[in-house]
Motif scaffolding. Structure first.
Motif, short mmCIF file in Angstrom:
data_model
loop_
_atom_site.label_atom_id
_atom_site.label_comp_id
_atom_site.label_asym_id
_atom_site.label_seq_id
_atom_site.Cartn_x
_atom_site.Cartn_y
_atom_site.Cartn_z
N UNK A 166 0.71 -1.10 -0.32
CA UNK A 166 -0.11 -0.37 -0.25
C UNK A 166 0.79 0.90 0.40
N UNK A 167 2.09 1.36 0.69
CA UNK A 167 2.65 2.52 1.00
C UNK A 167 3.22 2.81 -0.18
N UNK A 168 3.44 1.38 -1.04
CA UNK A 168 4.70 1.94 -2.32
C UNK A 168 3.75 2.42 -3.62
N UNK A 169 2.54 1.89 -3.53
CA UNK A 169 1.20 2.54 -3.90
C UNK A 169 1.13 3.97 -4.23
N UNK A 291 -1.73 -11.26 -7.23
CA UNK A 291 -3.28 -10.17 -7.81
C UNK A 291 -3.24 -9.05 -6.52
N UNK A 292 -2.97 -10.06 -5.39
CA UNK A 292 -3.22 -9.55 -3.94
C UNK A 292 -2.68 -8.41 -3.69
N UNK A 293 -1.37 -8.15 -4.14
CA UNK A 293 -0.39 -7.82 -4.00
C UNK A 293 -1.00 -6.37 -4.56
N UNK A 300 -3.30 1.81 -2.52
CA UNK A 300 -2.46 3.09 -1.67
C UNK A 300 -2.43 3.59 -3.29
N UNK A 301 -2.22 4.00 -3.72
CA UNK A 301 -2.11 4.82 -5.54
C UNK A 301 -3.72 5.83 -5.16
N UNK A 302 -4.73 5.18 -5.08
CA UNK A 302 -6.17 4.86 -5.03
C UNK A 302 -6.64 6.65 -3.68
N UNK A 303 -5.87 6.21 -2.54
CA UNK A 303 -5.87 6.78 -1.61
C UNK A 303 -5.26 7.93 -1.59
N UNK A 304 -4.72 8.60 -2.50
CA UNK A 304 -4.06 9.85 -3.14
C UNK A 304 -4.94 10.64 -4.54
#
Length: 367
Positions: A166-169, A291-293, A300-304
């Motif tokens: 999530x942090x990477x995204x 696919x879970x990864x 994570x990307x969509x949190x931004x």
């Protein structure tokens, strides 16, 4: 010796794939540092595939990366990399915990002390964005620039788990927000590591040893060209980093969050989902369901920055595109640089295994 199939392959447009780093020695780096980066007296070599890099340091521990640039890199590409560091530094307050290096201009006053140094581009009355350094073993001058050396743990220390993915995204999303209003003509170049241009690896497939893998890649490329490329043209696009691999990120002590983003040399103008797909492709080799990864990185990307349904549908297409690049391009390069083959091929096996794992589900309709 090249195999018959490989010998018949046409060379790619990208000269950076076949041009060796400039033959610069540590004493050359020390000489440039003394003249144009005063106070940075200590010098140590750093790894690099295309360029010759050195860490130069002051007595107080402050460091810079001094980069002697591959002769195949165009001046426009150098200018783009300098411009993006200036752009991000101006917006650093909005970057959250993710840092990028600052651009460090050279002190032009030192140029008069060394006849082998020439000024690059003015960034003020007494500073240069880059230098031209005359090296006896090279026909022309070698371009040199410097940027901040970020402390942190290598991206290979990233912990495998939902929080980290999530942090990477999220870091990719934060970076893309900062890059949304950045533009440069060099980002629109033909570039073999642009996932949207993955079909350009076709002439390299002869270097892939397995006939089954060659057939799968060719079948994937057929669908990509016919179905995916037209769909990508309608998606939101911008300049992206394009290589958020473990080699280009720094992580915190716990290995659960990003502390820095490095190396903007692969930037391209592309659909923003390519940023997600490329970053995720390097994390998806962890044990478990890849696919879970991918889902965690997307979240994570969509949190931004929320994605559209059309964007989400095409993320997996571009994951496979990057995996194909990581299979074909290193295979081709290793035939041309056998002495450095182990380093060039260091991640091919993982990319191949992941491509094979994902291909069947993708071909049966996951795309």
């Amino acid at each position: 010796m090249l195999s018959n199939a490989a010998a018949g392959m046409e060379d790619p447009v990208d000269a950076l794939l076949v041009n060796s780093p400039p033959p610069v020695r540590q004493e050359d780096a020390e000489r440039v540092a003394r003249a144009c980066y005063p106070g940075y007296a200590q010098c140590a070599p750093l790894s690099g595939e295309r360029d010759m890099n050195f860490r130069i340091s002051r007595a107080d521990g402050e460091s810079l990366t001094l980069k002697f640039i591959n002769g195949a890199e165009s001046l426009d590409e150098t200018r783009m990399q300098i411009a993006v560091l200036k752009h991000l530094e101006a917006r650093r307050s909005g970057m959250g915990p993710v840092r990028a290096p600052h651009h460090q201009p050279a002190d032009a006053a030192g140029l008069a002390a060394d006849s082998d140094l020439r000024p690059g581009c003015d960034d003020g009355a007494m500073a240069q964005d880059w230098l031209d350094f005359l090296v006896p073993a090279v026909a022309g001058p070698v371009r040199v620039r410097a940027y901040g050396y970020l402390p942190g743990r290598a991206g290979t220390a990233m912990a495998a788990g939902p929080q980290s993915w999530h942090a990477v995204g999220r870091a990719a999303g934060l970076l893309d927000v900062q890059l949304a209003d950045f533009e440069h003509p060099a980002a629109h170049r033909l570039f073999l590591w642009d996932a949207c241009q993955v079909a350009r690896v076709r002439p390299m497939l002869g270097a892939v040893e397995s006939p089954d893998e060659r057939a799968r890649i060719a079948a994937y490329l057929d669908v990509f060209e016919q179905d995916v490329v037209p769909a990508l043209a309608a998606l939101p696009s911008q300049i992206i980093h394009n290589d958020l691999s473990p080699s280009n990120i720094l992580v915190n002590e716990a290995g659960t969050d990003l502390a820095g983003i490095l190396d903007f040399g692969d930037m391209v103008h592309a659909p923003r989902i390519a940023e997600i797909a490329i970053a995720a492709s390097y994390q998806m080799t962890a044990a478990g369901n890849p696919l879970d990864v991918l889902s965690a990185v997307v979240a994570g990307y969509e949190s931004v920055s929320p994605l559209t349904p059309q964007e989400r549908r095409r993320v997996l297409d571009l994951v496979l595109a990057r995996l194909v690049q990581r299979m074909a391009i290193p295979s081709w390069r290793a035939l041309r640089f056998p002495g450095n083959g182990a380093y060039i091929l260091r991640s091919r096996a993982a990319a191949t295994a992941l491509f094979n794992e994902l291909y069947d589900e993708w071909s049966q309709g996951a795309r």
